[in-house]
Design a protein around this motif. Structure first.
Motif, PDB file in Angstrom:
ATOM      1  N   ARG A  86      57.242  63.233  69.721  1.00 59.69           N
ATOM      2  CA  ARG A  86      58.191  63.313  70.836  1.00 59.69           C
ATOM      3  C   ARG A  86      57.930  62.139  71.780  1.00 59.69           C
ATOM      4  N   ARG A  87      58.986  61.626  72.384  1.00 63.17           N
ATOM      5  CA  ARG A  87      58.809  60.599  73.407  1.00 63.17           C
ATOM      6  C   ARG A  87      58.693  61.306  74.754  1.00 63.17           C
ATOM      7  N   VAL A  88      57.556  61.135  75.412  1.00 65.37           N
ATOM      8  CA  VAL A  88      57.276  61.869  76.643  1.00 65.37           C
ATOM      9  C   VAL A  88      56.812  60.898  77.734  1.00 65.37           C
ATOM     10  N   SER A  89      56.780  61.422  78.930  1.00 63.94           N
ATOM     11  CA  SER A  89      56.265  60.655  80.066  1.00 63.94           C
ATOM     12  C   SER A  89      55.373  61.555  80.902  1.00 63.94           C
ATOM     13  N   ALA A  90      54.404  60.951  81.555  1.00 64.97           N
ATOM     14  CA  ALA A  90      53.481  61.699  82.402  1.00 64.97           C
ATOM     15  C   ALA A  90      52.997  60.775  83.510  1.00 64.97           C
ATOM     16  N   SER A  91      52.618  61.364  84.636  1.00 67.23           N
ATOM     17  CA  SER A  91      52.107  60.586  85.759  1.00 67.23           C
ATOM     18  C   SER A  91      50.779  61.164  86.212  1.00 67.23           C
ATOM     19  N   GLY A  92      49.939  60.309  86.730  1.00 63.26           N
ATOM     20  CA  GLY A  92      48.634  60.741  87.196  1.00 63.26           C
ATOM     21  C   GLY A  92      47.750  59.544  87.483  1.00 63.26           C
ATOM     22  N   VAL A  93      46.453  59.772  87.439  1.00 61.94           N
ATOM     23  CA  VAL A  93      45.473  58.725  87.733  1.00 61.94           C
ATOM     24  C   VAL A  93      44.530  58.589  86.545  1.00 61.94           C
ATOM     25  N   TYR A  94      44.366  57.379  86.078  1.00 56.94           N
ATOM     26  CA  TYR A  94      43.453  57.128  84.970  1.00 56.94           C
ATOM     27  C   TYR A  94      42.001  57.294  85.422  1.00 56.94           C
ATOM     28  N   MET A 115      40.992  55.218  74.458  1.00 59.10           N
ATOM     29  CA  MET A 115      41.441  56.552  74.853  1.00 59.10           C
ATOM     30  C   MET A 115      40.953  56.827  76.269  1.00 59.10           C
ATOM     31  N   THR A 116      41.896  56.869  77.220  1.00 53.38           N
ATOM     32  CA  THR A 116      41.545  57.025  78.633  1.00 53.38           C
ATOM     33  C   THR A 116      42.130  58.321  79.171  1.00 53.38           C
ATOM     34  N   PRO A 117      41.310  59.170  79.802  1.00 51.38           N
ATOM     35  CA  PRO A 117      41.846  60.408  80.389  1.00 51.38           C
ATOM     36  C   PRO A 117      42.794  60.089  81.547  1.00 51.38           C
ATOM     37  N   LEU A 118      43.913  60.778  81.569  1.00 53.57           N
ATOM     38  CA  LEU A 118      44.863  60.678  82.664  1.00 53.57           C
ATOM     39  C   LEU A 118      44.847  62.006  83.404  1.00 53.57           C
ATOM     40  N   GLN A 119      44.345  61.990  84.635  1.00 51.14           N
ATOM     41  CA  GLN A 119      44.351  63.199  85.456  1.00 51.14           C
ATOM     42  C   GLN A 119      45.771  63.413  85.955  1.00 51.14           C
ATOM     43  N   LEU A 120      46.431  64.442  85.430  1.00 56.47           N
ATOM     44  CA  LEU A 120      47.835  64.660  85.733  1.00 56.47           C
ATOM     45  C   LEU A 120      48.046  65.041  87.193  1.00 56.47           C
ATOM     46  N   ALA A 121      49.194  64.672  87.707  1.00 59.84           N
ATOM     47  CA  ALA A 121      49.526  64.984  89.090  1.00 59.84           C
ATOM     48  C   ALA A 121      49.670  66.489  89.275  1.00 59.84           C
ATOM     49  N   ASP A 122      49.474  66.930  90.485  1.00 61.87           N
ATOM     50  CA  ASP A 122      49.646  68.346  90.860  1.00 61.87           C
ATOM     51  C   ASP A 122      48.705  69.272  90.109  1.00 61.87           C
ATOM     52  N   GLY A 123      47.508  68.780  89.741  1.00 64.72           N
ATOM     53  CA  GLY A 123      46.521  69.642  89.104  1.00 64.72           C
ATOM     54  C   GLY A 123      46.938  70.168  87.764  1.00 64.72           C
ATOM     55  N   GLY A 124      47.733  69.397  87.026  1.00 64.75           N
ATOM     56  CA  GLY A 124      48.245  69.865  85.745  1.00 64.75           C
ATOM     57  C   GLY A 124      47.299  69.692  84.585  1.00 64.75           C
ATOM     58  N   GLY A 125      46.060  69.345  84.862  1.00 64.30           N
ATOM     59  CA  GLY A 125      45.092  69.159  83.791  1.00 64.30           C
ATOM     60  C   GLY A 125      44.932  67.687  83.450  1.00 64.30           C
ATOM     61  N   THR A 126      44.431  67.433  82.252  1.00 68.77           N
ATOM     62  CA  THR A 126      44.149  66.067  81.824  1.00 68.77           C
ATOM     63  C   THR A 126      44.714  65.844  80.425  1.00 68.77           C
ATOM     64  N   VAL A 127      45.305  64.692  80.220  1.00 61.14           N
ATOM     65  CA  VAL A 127      45.768  64.321  78.893  1.00 61.14           C
ATOM     66  C   VAL A 127      45.175  62.953  78.561  1.00 61.14           C
ATOM     67  N   LEU A 128      44.650  62.829  77.352  1.00 65.81           N
ATOM     68  CA  LEU A 128      44.118  61.537  76.940  1.00 65.81           C
ATOM     69  C   LEU A 128      45.265  60.625  76.541  1.00 65.81           C
ATOM     70  N   VAL A 129      45.164  59.382  76.953  1.00 61.59           N
ATOM     71  CA  VAL A 129      46.192  58.389  76.651  1.00 61.59           C
ATOM     72  C   VAL A 129      45.581  57.275  75.812  1.00 61.59           C
ATOM     73  N   ASN A 130      46.204  57.007  74.703  1.00 62.75           N
ATOM     74  CA  ASN A 130      45.801  55.856  73.898  1.00 62.75           C
ATOM     75  C   ASN A 130      46.479  54.634  74.521  1.00 62.75           C
ATOM     76  N   TYR A 206      46.961  67.409  72.902  1.00 66.56           N
ATOM     77  CA  TYR A 206      47.646  66.221  72.390  1.00 66.56           C
ATOM     78  C   TYR A 206      47.227  65.007  73.200  1.00 66.56           C
ATOM     79  N   PHE A 207      47.484  63.844  72.651  1.00 70.63           N
ATOM     80  CA  PHE A 207      47.315  62.616  73.425  1.00 70.63           C
ATOM     81  C   PHE A 207      48.622  61.846  73.386  1.00 70.63           C
ATOM     82  N   ILE A 208      48.730  60.834  74.205  1.00 70.08           N
ATOM     83  CA  ILE A 208      49.948  60.029  74.271  1.00 70.08           C
ATOM     84  C   ILE A 208      49.635  58.621  73.797  1.00 70.08           C
ATOM     85  N   ASP A 209      50.378  58.179  72.783  1.00 65.33           N
ATOM     86  CA  ASP A 209      50.315  56.780  72.352  1.00 65.33           C
ATOM     87  C   ASP A 209      51.217  55.990  73.291  1.00 65.33           C
TER      88      ASP A 209
END
Length: 270
Positions: A86-94, A115-130, A206-209
């Motif tokens: 899926r093509r997705v988008s996310a915002s946060g702080v690396y 692979m860098t963790p992205l701390q999602l905005a609004d306390g939504g957890g963390t997603v790893l980003v490639n 999941y992670f995001i490429d």
């Protein structure tokens, strides 16, 4: 006058017809081989349909308009069939200080996925980003630039767009991940999270490429090169199916030759 021998070649003794038991055994073997080859051919036909569906699905998902990345409430229901590519988008702080390098081989050479963790905005957890592919030279420069890494850790929020990929549980092909030595061969998200001190329940499955930024340089020795997700899949199932069916046809031809020869020999003896 000496009698002339009846043989296929001069000096050969004519072969006697095979015994009934031998013919039965040969027949059973031929039927088994024919059935097995037809089964393999049919299986490849089904695999062809599956692969064509997969290719169409990936193409449709990968080129669709980005949608928000699945939230924590959706994580448990995600799997490769309903989420991959899926093509997705996310915002946060690396969290640059917790990134992991996973060995990789790409069109740009052998090196690492970043692979860098992205701390999602609004306390939504963390997603790893490639964030992309780098060469070993980049890893060495990062190890020497601790001050730069500390500065990056306090970076501003970012918006990431890319393809959703499910994690790769377990180790890489023929090689095991070694967290103690910081050697990674697969993108095993729970293991990476544990090694980086992240709470497993807060890390997405999941992670995001990441997509390549417009106009971004493609020098993996200096910065991660994104947008290298492989979206082409080998599809040789039709060739395999034809091969198995052709071999099955050869069994029929061979059986017909044996039957004709046995009839000829029996007719001669009669």
């Amino acid at each position: 006058m000496a009698a002339i021998k009846d043989s296929s070649l001069p000096g050969d003794t004519p072969r006697s017809p095979r015994k009934a038991t031998t013919l039965v055994i040969l027949g059973v073997i031929a039927v088994a081989l024919f059935a097995g080859l037809c089964t393999l051919g049919t299986w490849q036909v089904h695999r062809l349909a599956w692969k064509q569906g997969l290719i169409a699905q990936v193409d449709q998902r990968a080129h669709a308009t980005p949608t928000p990345a699945p939230t924590r409430a959706d994580w448990a229901a995600l799997n490769s069939d309903n989420a991959e590519y899926r093509r997705v988008s996310a915002s946060g702080v690396y969290q640059y200080d917790k990134q992991t390098l996973v060995q990789a081989a790409t069109e740009l050479g052998s090196g690492y996925w970043v692979m860098t963790p992205l701390q999602l905005a609004d306390g939504g957890g963390t997603v790893l980003v490639n964030r992309g592919f780098v060469l070993p030279e980049w890893r060495k420069s990062q190890a020497a630039g601790q001050a730069q890494a500390q500065a990056e850790a306090a970076a501003a929020p970012v918006q990431v767009t890319g393809l959703l990929r499910m994690g790769e549980p377990g180790s890489g092909f023929l090689r095991n991940n070694d967290p103690a030595s910081n050697l990674w061969y697969s993108r095993d998200l729970p293991a990476i999270a544990a090694a980086r001190g992240l709470t497993a329940s807060d890390v997405a499955p999941y992670f995001i490429d990441a997509d390549a930024a417009p106009g971004a340089a493609r020098d993996p020795a200096k910065a991660p090169v994104a947008g290298l997700t492989v979206l082409t899949f080998p599809n040789n199932h039709l060739v395999y199916a034809i091969t198995w069916y052709a071999l099955a046809a050869m069994i029929i031809v061979g059986a017909a030759i044996v039957v004709r020869e046995e009839r000829r020999l029996r007719g001669r003896r009669g």
